[in-house]
Write a protein that holds these residues in place. Sequence first.
Motif, PDB file in Angstrom:
ATOM      1  N   ASP A  67       0.804  -1.233   0.000  1.00  0.00           N
ATOM      2  CA  ASP A  67       0.000   0.000   0.000  1.00  0.00           C
ATOM      3  C   ASP A  67       0.833   1.277   0.000  1.00  0.00           C
ATOM      4  O   ASP A  67       0.274   2.374  -0.004  1.00  0.00           O
ATOM      5  CB  ASP A  67      -0.983   0.044   1.178  1.00  0.00           C
ATOM      6  CG  ASP A  67      -1.957  -1.124   1.162  1.00  0.00           C
ATOM      7  OD1 ASP A  67      -2.388  -1.506   0.057  1.00  0.00           O
ATOM      8  OD2 ASP A  67      -2.279  -1.652   2.243  1.00  0.00           O
ATOM      9  N   LYS A  68       2.156   1.160   0.000  1.00  0.00           N
ATOM     10  CA  LYS A  68       2.996   2.350  -0.076  1.00  0.00           C
ATOM     11  C   LYS A  68       3.134   2.791  -1.532  1.00  0.00           C
ATOM     12  O   LYS A  68       3.234   1.970  -2.444  1.00  0.00           O
ATOM     13  CB  LYS A  68       4.390   2.088   0.509  1.00  0.00           C
ATOM     14  CG  LYS A  68       4.392   1.831   2.004  1.00  0.00           C
ATOM     15  CD  LYS A  68       3.922   3.038   2.786  1.00  0.00           C
ATOM     16  CE  LYS A  68       4.016   2.801   4.294  1.00  0.00           C
ATOM     17  NZ  LYS A  68       3.514   3.972   5.064  1.00  0.00           N
ATOM     18  N   ARG A  69       3.136   4.093  -1.725  1.00  0.00           N
ATOM     19  CA  ARG A  69       3.259   4.675  -3.066  1.00  0.00           C
ATOM     20  C   ARG A  69       4.630   5.319  -3.174  1.00  0.00           C
ATOM     21  O   ARG A  69       4.960   6.222  -2.402  1.00  0.00           O
ATOM     22  CB  ARG A  69       2.140   5.689  -3.271  1.00  0.00           C
ATOM     23  CG  ARG A  69       0.743   5.069  -3.148  1.00  0.00           C
ATOM     24  CD  ARG A  69      -0.324   6.078  -2.841  1.00  0.00           C
ATOM     25  NE  ARG A  69      -0.098   6.746  -1.561  1.00  0.00           N
ATOM     26  CZ  ARG A  69      -0.913   7.677  -1.053  1.00  0.00           C
ATOM     27  NH1 ARG A  69      -1.995   8.048  -1.712  1.00  0.00           N
ATOM     28  NH2 ARG A  69      -0.631   8.233   0.105  1.00  0.00           N
ATOM     29  N   ARG A 128       3.533   0.221  -4.726  1.00  0.00           N
ATOM     30  CA  ARG A 128       3.175   0.709  -6.055  1.00  0.00           C
ATOM     31  C   ARG A 128       4.235   1.736  -6.426  1.00  0.00           C
ATOM     32  O   ARG A 128       4.439   2.721  -5.712  1.00  0.00           O
ATOM     33  CB  ARG A 128       1.786   1.334  -6.036  1.00  0.00           C
ATOM     34  CG  ARG A 128       0.684   0.361  -5.660  1.00  0.00           C
ATOM     35  CD  ARG A 128      -0.603   1.091  -5.377  1.00  0.00           C
ATOM     36  NE  ARG A 128      -1.091   1.799  -6.565  1.00  0.00           N
ATOM     37  CZ  ARG A 128      -2.008   2.771  -6.523  1.00  0.00           C
ATOM     38  NH1 ARG A 128      -2.512   3.165  -5.357  1.00  0.00           N
ATOM     39  NH2 ARG A 128      -2.409   3.355  -7.634  1.00  0.00           N
ATOM     40  N   LEU A 152      -1.123   7.317  -8.667  1.00  0.00           N
ATOM     41  CA  LEU A 152      -0.995   6.716  -7.342  1.00  0.00           C
ATOM     42  C   LEU A 152      -1.848   7.409  -6.282  1.00  0.00           C
ATOM     43  O   LEU A 152      -2.055   6.870  -5.202  1.00  0.00           O
ATOM     44  CB  LEU A 152       0.472   6.711  -6.903  1.00  0.00           C
ATOM     45  CG  LEU A 152       1.454   6.004  -7.850  1.00  0.00           C
ATOM     46  CD1 LEU A 152       2.869   6.054  -7.281  1.00  0.00           C
ATOM     47  CD2 LEU A 152       1.030   4.562  -8.106  1.00  0.00           C
ATOM     48  N   ILE A 156       1.987  10.352  -2.784  1.00  0.00           N
ATOM     49  CA  ILE A 156       3.290   9.682  -2.698  1.00  0.00           C
ATOM     50  C   ILE A 156       3.716   9.585  -1.239  1.00  0.00           C
ATOM     51  O   ILE A 156       3.670  10.564  -0.494  1.00  0.00           O
ATOM     52  CB  ILE A 156       4.361  10.446  -3.503  1.00  0.00           C
ATOM     53  CG1 ILE A 156       3.911  10.659  -4.946  1.00  0.00           C
ATOM     54  CG2 ILE A 156       5.697   9.674  -3.463  1.00  0.00           C
ATOM     55  CD1 ILE A 156       3.606   9.398  -5.712  1.00  0.00           C
ATOM     56  N   ASP A 157       4.138   8.389  -0.846  1.00  0.00           N
ATOM     57  CA  ASP A 157       4.608   8.164   0.522  1.00  0.00           C
ATOM     58  C   ASP A 157       6.126   8.205   0.640  1.00  0.00           C
ATOM     59  O   ASP A 157       6.663   8.606   1.675  1.00  0.00           O
ATOM     60  CB  ASP A 157       4.121   6.797   1.024  1.00  0.00           C
ATOM     61  CG  ASP A 157       2.611   6.679   1.009  1.00  0.00           C
ATOM     62  OD1 ASP A 157       1.952   7.444   1.737  1.00  0.00           O
ATOM     63  OD2 ASP A 157       2.089   5.829   0.254  1.00  0.00           O
TER      64      ASP A 157
END
Length: 265
Positions: A14-16, A40, A80, A83-84
């Motif tokens: 689940d991290k972008r 992703r 996305l 963004i993380d």
Amino acid sequence: MSVHFRVDPTEFADKRVVVTGGTMGAGEAIVKRFAGAGARVATAARNLPEAPVTGVTFVKADLSTEDGVARLAEHALSELGGIDIVIHSLGGSSTPGGGFRAATEEFWQQELSLNLLAAVRLDRLLVPQMLERRQGVVIHVASIQHRLPLHDSTTPYAAAKAALASYSKSLSKEVGPSGVRVNTVSPGWIRTSAADRMVQRLAESGGIDEDQARQGIMDALGGIPLGRPAWPEEVAELVAFLSSERAASIHGADYVIDGGTVPTL
């Protein structure tokens, strides 16, 4: 030959993630590391890769230009939804051998645009949405050359990476209180195709063979006590650690991965 690590396929679920320079060398290894851990991922290159990584969005863009950076940021945010983690692994040097006299204005501009301004511009577009959520990670991949420059051919590159390291520290002090962690990774010699091209370029400009050029780089670096350059996958593993919750208290730091090349603290 390379190295392989066991990866938890849910580590970054689940991290972008946006990775610059993600189609070759350490950047490619970083893309594969995050994609393999469930993230992703979006990355960009001037030319699309021949063998795209499953689950990774590729944007055709020249990140040494403002327009190219804007294209990547816009596409990543659209695809996305936010963004993380931002990993700036883009970098390289095209300046010929010959010292400062060979480093013309054109080469200086190229090195600064590629190795410094691409990160500055992308951060400006992506970090604000991290600040709004009060969480995020930014990793700048610099080089030990910001401490140990090779004067024969990479003075502009080394200067740009030194500026990147300084910028990274300044950014960390600004955005840390708002929950965004910023760190720098400074590799030494990595065994990549770009490193091989530099050896070829030095051999051609110096009228020597590649073994002599490679030894010249080793001599200029002062040797590698570990006895070998790092593999791209090893750099990717360090980047993944610094991006993870395991490194939640690491901020504003510069992590060197160079096999002991830098001889001082």
